[in-house]
Design an enzyme around this catalytic site. Structure first.
Site, PDB file in Angstrom:
ATOM      1  CD  GLU A  72      45.508  32.752  46.261  1.00  0.00           C
ATOM      2  OE1 GLU A  72      44.374  32.871  46.783  1.00  0.00           O
ATOM      3  OE2 GLU A  72      46.089  33.684  45.679  1.00  0.00           O
ATOM      4  CD  GLU A  89      41.471  34.591  39.894  1.00  0.00           C
ATOM      5  OE1 GLU A  89      41.890  34.372  41.058  1.00  0.00           O
ATOM      6  OE2 GLU A  89      41.899  35.515  39.188  1.00  0.00           O
TER       7      GLU A  89
END
Length: 136
Positions: free
Chosen positions: A85, A78
């Site tokens: 991102e 994550e």
């Protein structure tokens, strides 16, 4: 005459300061991700539940190892996804198919790791939860 040890190079304290600073940056990164990423809130809650279940059921050492590795791997995936991102958004603020693919693949990595962690959870906790339900 007692034998004297060679002096420690002066750069050693600077090296320690740099290593300590790198830990600080890493903790700052985790904190920033926790403040901004809703998925990490879910992972934090799930981590708490899993730790509580592990304590309740008195897991064996090898079971704790499997659970801790699975939880840690999901957190790592994550965090890497969040970093990817951020970089993609920086270099490609407008939509681009390759930017979208990079983000999708990174999210897919999190999904694969979460499913693997779920499998570990089912293997470790499933029989115990099943027995609690009085089934079987």
């Amino acid at each position: 005459m007692p034998e004297s040890k060679p002096p420690i190079p002066r750069r050693f304290p600077a090296l320690l300061r740099k290593r300590a600073a790198s830990f600080g940056y890493a903790f700052r990164g985790v904190g920033a991700a926790l403040r901004t990423e809703v998925h990490l809130w879910f992972h934090a809650a799930a981590t708490g539940v899993v730790a509580g279940l592990g304590l309740y059921f008195g897991l064996e050492r090898w079971e704790w190892a499997a659970v801790v590795l699975a939880v840690g791997a999901v957190w790592c995936a994550e965090l890497v996804n969040t970093a990817i991102e951020a970089v993609v958004n920086l270099v490609s603020p407008d939509y681009h198919p390759l930017a979208g693919r990079a983000k999708d693949v990174a999210a897919g990595a999190v999904l694969v790791m979460a499913l693997a962690a779920l499998a570990v959870g089912l293997l470790v906790f499933g029989p115990r939860l099943w027995a609690l339900g009085g089934i079987g």
